[in-house]
Design an enzyme around this catalytic site. Structure first.
Site, PDB file in Angstrom:
ATOM      1  N   LYS A  79       1.622   4.242  -2.978  1.00  0.00           N
ATOM      2  CA  LYS A  79       1.171   5.233  -2.883  1.00  0.00           C
ATOM      3  C   LYS A  79       1.731   6.455  -2.754  1.00  0.00           C
ATOM      4  O   LYS A  79       1.471   7.629  -3.165  1.00  0.00           O
ATOM      5  CB  LYS A  79       0.385   6.040  -0.907  1.00  0.00           C
ATOM      6  N   TYR A 103       0.880  -1.088   0.081  1.00  0.00           N
ATOM      7  CA  TYR A 103      -0.028   0.110   0.084  1.00  0.00           C
ATOM      8  C   TYR A 103       1.239   1.243   0.274  1.00  0.00           C
ATOM      9  O   TYR A 103       0.222   2.486  -0.961  1.00  0.00           O
ATOM     10  CB  TYR A 103      -1.010   0.324   1.257  1.00  0.00           C
TER      11      TYR A 103
END
Length: 303
Positions: free
Chosen positions: A168, A164
């Site tokens: 991001k 993640y």
């Protein structure tokens, strides 16, 4: 006149949480909205096509205009169909907001290839698939707004989120490049790093939450607001009023909006020729190495 009168917007991940808040506020400000959501669970499993339609119904009940789209952002064909949905239904496209995402949290030494690939596919590739196809139209029409979604997990780092966080931080870099690629055509690209209580943040395991807290990292990047709190800043960035704002990352939570700094030099050592390892070993600790922050110091050796 409403801020987004006569604008057409795509919002991915608009079936719940932050995306839903963005879609509804944009519609209330006059935009025609493509509500894009597969209705999957937080980990990406399952499909519920009624989720997007429910938001469309809510927008309609409030006097707005919207259409549902259940294409996947994780494929190039899906991204193209999402953009085509806007053109087919409303004749044009002005705004793209890429909120769609999933979580597969795991410590890096336990993370599987599938957990890595699935999260990268939805977040990072899923941002690219929609933005790429939208940018073709934006370049031709010499206008457009791109608002992507980054996270403190990537900008600062959160334990258990290698996939993640990589996605991001990648989105932040992608957005800065898009700003430079498209700025000359009257298009802006900015990223939001949100902090809000959503399905995704509340799904973080207690063990990971405790570990982040011990290291001074809140499981959401600090202050915690509601999902709807993020929508006003996104909506303003999507408007003509924000045509001068390009290539930036904003942290948004509750009533707080923060412009995050660009990476910049902090300390420098320099000599006329190449450094030797021995020279660096002697110079580094007293210069660049002074009071360096360690996000996860090793415990002291046991006696």
């Amino acid at each position: 006149m409403p801020l987004l009168e006569d604008k057409v917007a795509i919002v991915t991940g608009a079936g719940r949480g932050i995306g839903r808040g963005v879609a509804k506020l944009m519609a209330s400000e006059g935009a025609k909205v493509v509500v894009c959501d597969l209705g999957v669970n937080v980990d990406g499993s399952g499909v519920d096509v009624s989720v997007a339609q429910q938001v469309v119904n809510e927008i309609g009940e409030l006097g707005g205009t919207a259409v549902a789209c259940t294409e996947s952002v994780a494929t190039m064909a899906g991204g193209e169909k999402i953009v085509q949905t806007a053109v087919d239904n409303f004749g044009k496209l002005d705004i793209v907001v890429t909120v769609a995402g999933i979580l597969r949290d795991r410590m890096v030494f336990n993370m599987t290839e599938e957990e890595w690939d699935d999260v990268i596919a939805v977040h990072l590739k899923g941002t690219f698939t929609v933005v790429k196809h939208a940018s073709i139209l934006f370049r031709q029409q010499r206008s457009g707004r791109i608002i992507t979604f980054s996270s403190t997990s990537g900008l600062y780092g959160n334990s258990g989120q290698a996939n993640y966080g990589a996605a991001k931080d990648g989105i932040a870099g992608f957005t800065r490049v898009c700003a430079r690629d498209l700025g000359r055509y009257g298009v802006t690209a900015n990223a939001i790093s949100p902090s809000a209580s959503t399905r995704m943040t509340t799904s973080v395991p207690d063990e990971a939450r405790a570990l982040r807290s011990a290291r001074g990292i809140a499981a959401g990047g600090g202050l915690r607001g509601d999902a709807e709190d993020v929508a006003p800043m996104v909506t303003w960035l999507a408007s003509d009023e924000a045509q001068h704002v390009n290539g930036h990352v904003f942290h948004v939570t509750g009533g707080l909006v923060t412009l995050l700094n660009e990476p910049e030099p902090v300390k420098t050592i320099q000599k006329d020729s190449r450094w030797t390892v021995d020279e660096l070993a002697g110079v580094f600790p007293a210069t660049i190495g002074v009071e360096l922050y360690n996000p996860a110091p090793a415990p002291p050796p046991s006696a």
